[in-house]
Design an enzyme around this catalytic site. Structure first.
Site, mmCIF file in Angstrom:
data_model
loop_
_atom_site.group_PDB
_atom_site.id
_atom_site.type_symbol
_atom_site.label_atom_id
_atom_site.label_comp_id
_atom_site.label_asym_id
_atom_site.label_seq_id
_atom_site.Cartn_x
_atom_site.Cartn_y
_atom_site.Cartn_z
ATOM 1 N N CYS A 56 50.580 70.563 -1.342
ATOM 2 C CA CYS A 56 50.884 72.277 -1.716
ATOM 3 C C CYS A 56 51.532 72.789 -0.675
ATOM 4 O O CYS A 56 51.664 72.378 0.437
ATOM 5 C CB CYS A 56 49.340 72.725 -1.921
ATOM 6 N N CYS A 58 50.813 75.263 0.998
ATOM 7 C CA CYS A 58 50.106 75.680 2.261
ATOM 8 C C CYS A 58 50.087 74.707 3.354
ATOM 9 O O CYS A 58 49.891 75.025 4.243
ATOM 10 C CB CYS A 58 48.887 76.858 1.823
#
Length: 153
Positions: A56, A58
């Site tokens: 992902c 993040c």
């Protein structure tokens, strides 16, 4: 979903290039986390940080760079390891078992001392912070739970 190795390899390397040990199987996880209780007579076992890596955004923009910054700190865990969510399924599930009572989260970072989880940084703690803030949270945990490095003579 399991991601193909060619896809996750560069993301793995972001951590392994820092000396972070990959735990690719459940037995790898148990070999590190299951033996961290120390030996009889030891005052304390080693501190172990486990990073649950992820594909992902993040993880890419916040978690991995934050971990890299935190590992520059003078005080740090004796063992730093990683599992990859979505690639090393068994290893990730086993590592998350050591993070109880926290629910599965990726990315995330757990710090264990003497076989007990003493600090947890979950995705919800990561996605609303930048890499510097994540490093600050981690280094504060290192200062609290990790021993200072031995001084050479």
């Amino acid at each position: 979903m399991t991601y193909p190795e060619f896809f996750v390899a560069p993301m793995r390397q972001e951590l392994t290039s820092l000396g972070v040990r990959e735990l690719r199987t459940a037995s790898d996880v148990d070999a590190v986390l299951g033996r961290q209780l120390g030996q009889p007579g030891d005052q304390q076992g080693p501190t172990v940080m486990v990073v649950v890596n992820s594909v992902c955004g993040c993880a890419a923009g916040k978690a991995r760079p934050g971990v890299a910054m935190a590992l520059q700190h003078q005080t740090k865990p004796e063992i730093v390891a990683t599992v990859f969510a979505g690639a090393d399924i068994e290893a990730t599930d086993r590592a998350r078992g050591y993070f109880a009572p926290f629910p599965p989260s990726s990315p995330s970072v757990g710090l264990l001392r003497d076989g007990k989880l003493v600090f947890m940084l979950q995705r919800s703690d990561i996605e609303n912070r930048d890499a510097r803030q994540i490093a600050e949270r981690l280094t504060a945990a290192f200062d609290q739970f990790c021993e200072l490095p031995a001084r050479s003579g």
